[in-house]
Design a protein around this motif. Structure first.
Motif, PDB file in Angstrom:
ATOM      1  N   LEU A  12      -0.782   2.636 -10.120  1.00 54.43           N
ATOM      2  CA  LEU A  12       0.526   2.076 -10.454  1.00 54.43           C
ATOM      3  C   LEU A  12       1.599   2.640  -9.542  1.00 54.43           C
ATOM      4  O   LEU A  12       1.482   3.769  -9.054  1.00 54.43           O
ATOM      5  CB  LEU A  12       0.880   2.409 -11.903  1.00 54.43           C
ATOM      6  N   ASP A  13       2.676   1.845  -9.345  1.00 59.39           N
ATOM      7  CA  ASP A  13       3.807   2.357  -8.581  1.00 59.39           C
ATOM      8  C   ASP A  13       4.346   3.610  -9.272  1.00 59.39           C
ATOM      9  O   ASP A  13       4.183   3.801 -10.476  1.00 59.39           O
ATOM     10  CB  ASP A  13       4.888   1.290  -8.438  1.00 59.39           C
ATOM     11  N   THR A  14       4.975   4.484  -8.499  1.00 59.31           N
ATOM     12  CA  THR A  14       5.393   5.797  -8.999  1.00 59.31           C
ATOM     13  C   THR A  14       6.305   5.722 -10.209  1.00 59.31           C
ATOM     14  O   THR A  14       6.069   6.413 -11.208  1.00 59.31           O
ATOM     15  CB  THR A  14       6.071   6.599  -7.864  1.00 59.31           C
ATOM     16  N   SER A  16       6.796   3.361 -12.487  1.00 62.55           N
ATOM     17  CA  SER A  16       6.112   2.851 -13.684  1.00 62.55           C
ATOM     18  C   SER A  16       5.112   3.856 -14.216  1.00 62.55           C
ATOM     19  O   SER A  16       5.017   4.074 -15.425  1.00 62.55           O
ATOM     20  CB  SER A  16       5.415   1.528 -13.376  1.00 62.55           C
ATOM     21  N   PRO A  66      -0.441  -5.913  -3.175  1.00 63.36           N
ATOM     22  CA  PRO A  66      -0.108  -5.252  -4.436  1.00 63.36           C
ATOM     23  C   PRO A  66       0.054  -6.306  -5.542  1.00 63.36           C
ATOM     24  O   PRO A  66       0.450  -7.452  -5.278  1.00 63.36           O
ATOM     25  CB  PRO A  66       1.212  -4.546  -4.132  1.00 63.36           C
ATOM     26  N   ALA A 144       6.229  -3.784 -13.166  1.00 65.45           N
ATOM     27  CA  ALA A 144       5.512  -2.698 -12.493  1.00 65.45           C
ATOM     28  C   ALA A 144       4.691  -3.322 -11.368  1.00 65.45           C
ATOM     29  O   ALA A 144       4.641  -4.543 -11.229  1.00 65.45           O
ATOM     30  CB  ALA A 144       4.621  -1.957 -13.482  1.00 65.45           C
ATOM     31  N   THR A 145       4.041  -2.472 -10.600  1.00 62.40           N
ATOM     32  CA  THR A 145       3.207  -2.951  -9.498  1.00 62.40           C
ATOM     33  C   THR A 145       1.893  -2.181  -9.478  1.00 62.40           C
ATOM     34  O   THR A 145       1.886  -0.950  -9.545  1.00 62.40           O
ATOM     35  CB  THR A 145       3.925  -2.759  -8.146  1.00 62.40           C
ATOM     36  N   THR A 147      -0.870  -0.824  -7.277  1.00 68.45           N
ATOM     37  CA  THR A 147      -0.855  -0.443  -5.865  1.00 68.45           C
ATOM     38  C   THR A 147      -2.242  -0.306  -5.234  1.00 68.45           C
ATOM     39  O   THR A 147      -2.351  -0.192  -4.022  1.00 68.45           O
ATOM     40  CB  THR A 147      -0.106   0.888  -5.696  1.00 68.45           C
ATOM     41  N   PRO A 166      -6.261   1.655  -1.708  1.00 66.53           N
ATOM     42  CA  PRO A 166      -4.973   0.970  -1.781  1.00 66.53           C
ATOM     43  C   PRO A 166      -5.092  -0.503  -1.392  1.00 66.53           C
ATOM     44  O   PRO A 166      -5.909  -0.869  -0.537  1.00 66.53           O
ATOM     45  CB  PRO A 166      -4.107   1.724  -0.769  1.00 66.53           C
TER      46      PRO A 166
END
Length: 169
Positions: A12-14, A16, A66, A144-145, A147, A166
């Motif tokens: 997950l993106d940082t 989120s 992503p 959210a994303t 990753t 990734p």
């Protein structure tokens, strides 16, 4: 131990991740909270096929973008609470991996997939209901994303990272 099962989660993106992990640290029983917040894609892949699994993950993530995620609400689990995730591209990715690994999946991993991040689990029902109602009253959906994918060894305690894949290489 080479045959220890593998777990596959979504990175997950940082921002989120930090938000979800703070919720988990606040509400998950401390004595059982060995791992950070996570979105599990597969609970038990064959450890003896780690190299093959990793090769598949490298191939599927290399060209993938992503993944946008919508954290849409909360789900009551009976003995806990989870954040519900709406992400059709994630569901499609998991469907593809399920087809590739169908002969190696446990019953749990072969059945339907409802993306979520568990915030609380394994508490008495009344405590779980109180937490759910408290969180629900203050919940606001957020974006959210995803990753990438993270592969873990499960050896009975905290998970040990086995590889990060990734999206986009």
């Amino acid at each position: 131990m080479a045959d220890a099962p593998l777990i596959l989660t979504l990175g997950l993106d940082t921002a989120s991740f930090e938000r979800l992990d703070a919720m988990r640290r606040r509400h998950f029983p401390r004595e059982r909270n060995f791992i950070p917040a996570h979105l599990t894609l597969f609970h038990h892949l064959p450890g003896e096929k780690e190299e093959e699994v990793a090769a598949t993950l490298r191939a599927v993530t290399r060209e993938a973008a992503p993944i946008p995620l919508a954290v849409t609400g909360l789900r009551f689990l009976g003995r806990g609470t989870a954040c519900e995730i709406d992400a059709p591209p994630l569901v499609a990715l998991r469907r593809d991996l399920t087809a590739r690994w169908r002969n190696d999946l446990t019953r749990q991993d072969a059945q339907g997939f409802r993306p979520h991040v568990t915030i609380q689990n394994k508490v008495p029902g009344a405590e779980a209901r109180t937490t759910f109602e408290t969180l629900r009253s203050a919940f606001s959906p957020f974006e959210a994303t995803g990753t990438g994918l993270i592969l873990w060894h499960y050896r009975g305690g905290p998970w040990e990272e086995a590889g990060t894949f990734p999206f986009g290489g």
